[in-house]
Design an enzyme around this catalytic site. Structure first.
Site, PDB file in Angstrom:
ATOM      1  N   HIS A 120       0.868  -1.170   0.000  1.00 35.66           N
ATOM      2  CA  HIS A 120       0.000   0.000   0.000  1.00 35.66           C
ATOM      3  C   HIS A 120       0.911   1.228   0.000  1.00 35.66           C
ATOM      4  O   HIS A 120       1.993   1.221   0.604  1.00 35.66           O
ATOM      5  CB  HIS A 120      -0.921  -0.019   1.227  1.00 35.66           C
ATOM      6  CG  HIS A 120      -2.111  -0.924   1.034  1.00 35.66           C
ATOM      7  ND1 HIS A 120      -2.828  -1.448   2.088  1.00 35.66           N
ATOM      8  CD2 HIS A 120      -2.712  -1.379  -0.097  1.00 35.66           C
ATOM      9  CE1 HIS A 120      -3.811  -2.194   1.605  1.00 35.66           C
ATOM     10  NE2 HIS A 120      -3.761  -2.171   0.297  1.00 35.66           N
ATOM     11  N   ASP A 141       1.187   4.024   1.413  1.00 37.01           N
ATOM     12  CA  ASP A 141       1.718   4.663   2.620  1.00 37.01           C
ATOM     13  C   ASP A 141       2.887   3.877   3.231  1.00 37.01           C
ATOM     14  O   ASP A 141       3.480   4.336   4.205  1.00 37.01           O
ATOM     15  CB  ASP A 141       0.607   4.918   3.659  1.00 37.01           C
ATOM     16  CG  ASP A 141      -0.189   3.683   4.029  1.00 37.01           C
ATOM     17  OD1 ASP A 141      -0.326   2.781   3.187  1.00 37.01           O
ATOM     18  OD2 ASP A 141      -0.685   3.612   5.169  1.00 37.01           O
ATOM     19  N   HIS A 142       3.221   2.737   2.642  1.00 36.06           N
ATOM     20  CA  HIS A 142       4.340   1.944   3.157  1.00 36.06           C
ATOM     21  C   HIS A 142       5.506   1.862   2.187  1.00 36.06           C
ATOM     22  O   HIS A 142       6.554   1.325   2.532  1.00 36.06           O
ATOM     23  CB  HIS A 142       3.848   0.538   3.543  1.00 36.06           C
ATOM     24  CG  HIS A 142       2.887   0.584   4.683  1.00 36.06           C
ATOM     25  ND1 HIS A 142       3.265   0.336   5.979  1.00 36.06           N
ATOM     26  CD2 HIS A 142       1.579   0.929   4.736  1.00 36.06           C
ATOM     27  CE1 HIS A 142       2.217   0.494   6.770  1.00 36.06           C
ATOM     28  NE2 HIS A 142       1.183   0.851   6.047  1.00 36.06           N
ATOM     29  N   HIS A 166       0.913   3.777  13.619  1.00 37.02           N
ATOM     30  CA  HIS A 166       0.015   3.699  12.460  1.00 37.02           C
ATOM     31  C   HIS A 166      -1.385   4.211  12.816  1.00 37.02           C
ATOM     32  O   HIS A 166      -2.399   3.550  12.607  1.00 37.02           O
ATOM     33  CB  HIS A 166      -0.072   2.250  11.937  1.00 37.02           C
ATOM     34  CG  HIS A 166      -0.529   2.175  10.494  1.00 37.02           C
ATOM     35  ND1 HIS A 166      -1.849   2.136  10.141  1.00 37.02           N
ATOM     36  CD2 HIS A 166       0.158   2.141   9.338  1.00 37.02           C
ATOM     37  CE1 HIS A 166      -1.947   2.070   8.818  1.00 37.02           C
ATOM     38  NE2 HIS A 166      -0.736   2.072   8.306  1.00 37.02           N
TER      39      HIS A 166
END
Lengths: 303, 303
Positions: free
Chosen positions: A63, A65-66, A265
């Site tokens: 994803h 955001d990683h 997170h």
């Protein structure tokens, strides 16, 4: 000694005062990064840590955001004159994703080696790090990681003297290598005690609570675990989007019998997270909120 | 009225207190973004501007510091529930680069339309913006942009009365449409004066000084121009890497006879930029340093 820095604590999207969740460790001159979202290179700079010694980057999943910060980080590492190969570790698809993202970072002065995890669990020994990837439960293929610094046993001087092993061979045996002396093969186990307790760090995001997480995080000195939602009523959302509440993360920490828990997170909507911590600590007393740039120096505990 | 925000001023890599160079404008409910490096979405959030109305994103070129923030921004725009199509404009290769970067942003609730610039200059009229792309001189194919808000002439009441045009047709003619009345076709030019001065903004990075830049920036109300290096001795580097010094940018502003100059795209090594400004202002008096989040409201100057 393992230096640990939680570079950011945001989930989903970076915010003005919250970098995306990412972990960096330093051990014996080698740095390991886990996850690299948009802005991770800025968080590294803010922490005052160096780009050059990053030898390994582990990815939990793909994803944005990683992993969206990868091309920029690679270029910055190139500007920091890195020449040594860099190892990337991640779920199946790594090579495809990295090749695509490198459309804007095609030329680098170092080699990028992609290692795709196969199966539900896999171990890697690199640069003194013992890394174990274990599959968790997100809405895409996703892994958590344990990072261990193992520690050998104590050298037993009495034993070495009793076996008449000359002193100039002691160091070799201590390094774990065999020695041939007067026709005899001397093995390290003759003079080394049993392995002592090392350092164990577990990092896990994004996932629902999972048996593999409890099993692999067991007895960690530190568990850095996602806690996307703090409000108890958001358990429904947590289940829907395959994340955890603070309380679920605390339950994992309790079941895995870890020493300490850091939550990270966080949902972009989360503010005043501290107010939820008393309830979290009822489940797992040594629970703490992650903070951007939160650092700890982890040391061997045994003499 | 055109709202202008210089979201960041960094070149090459984002820094803890310097976002990558990017421009955002708002006009009549529609936002236009030019360049989108790593962290641009954070800079937008910090400026307090909204993601939802971004209708157009223009790219100068595809070096990572100008486009690496795109996948994250697209996802955040999706989370902001955008449904309307988004237009991306950029040099040849746009579709290929965007397709590759979307490996981590494959599913969006809106359509992404890529428009590749052909030739040395091209115009686009979208959402009330008159955009003109013009080729500049970097080490890869790179364009600058002028963004104009055009303004029609004054409606001449005396003329309308003299021609006996009924009042209920005045508004239609003012909108630029023809009217058929008593067998006559009435055209807007019968009652509208010559176009009045609009608003002209020019944005240009990364480039050496170029005739196309001077020509296209001519008479801009504001020129936002790269100035990678402030130290005069770095002219050699500027030539080598196809960038500009502050003084070269000032010379461009002078030759193009713009009203005002903002410098941006600063080298990561640049500190104390203000100390170089007196020399810059000897060349072009109305020169200013760009700052992250620097805003201005540009208005029509003519009555």
């Amino acid at each position: 000694m393992l230096d640990v820095c939680l570079l950011g604590t945001a989930g989903m999207m970076p915010l003005p005062y919250r970098y995306l969740t990412s972990l960096m460790t330093r051990y014996n001159g080698s740095s390991l990064l886990t996850d690299c979202g948009e802005g991770t290179q800025v968080a590294i700079k803010k922490a005052g840590w160096s780009f050059h010694p990053i030898d390994i980057i582990c990815f939990t999943h793909y994803h944005a955001d990683h992993i969206s910060g990868l091309p920029g980080l690679l270029l910055t590492m190139g500007n920091a004159e890195r020449k040594e190969p860099l190892t990337l570790i991640g779920p199946k698809g790594l090579q495809r994703v990295v090749t695509a993202l490198r459309v804007i970072a095609p030329e680098l002065p170092f080699e990028v080696q992609c290692v795709e995890i196969t199966g539900p669990e896999q171990e890697f020994c690199l640069h003194g790090y013992h890394i174990r990837a274990f599959m968790v439960r997100h809405n895409v293929l996703c892994y958590g990681y344990t990072i261990e610094i193992q520690r050998q046993g104590r050298f037993c001087v009495e034993q070495a003297l009793q076996l008449h092993i000359p002193k100039n061979y002691w160091g070799v045996l201590q390094k774990g290598e065999n020695v041939t002396y007067e026709g005899r093969v001397l093995t390290p186990d003759l003079v080394m005690g049993p392995p002592r307790k090392g350092i164990k760090l577990t990092y896990c995001t994004d996932t629902r609570p999972a048996p593999s997480l409890v099993k692999n995080a067991a007895d960690s000195d530190l568990l850095i675990c996602e806690g996307m939602y703090a409000e108890p009523e958001k358990l429904v959302k947590a289940k829907q989007y395959k994340h955890m509440t603070f309380y679920e993360a605390a339950q994992v920490a309790k079941e895995a019998q870890v020493q300490e828990l850091w939550l990270t997170h966080f949902s972009p909507s989360l503010i005043h997270a501290e107010q939820y911590m008393p309830k979290v600590r009822e489940i797992f007393p040594n629970a703490h909120l992650g903070k951007d740039g939160k650092m700890v120096e982890m040391n061997f505990t045994e003499e």
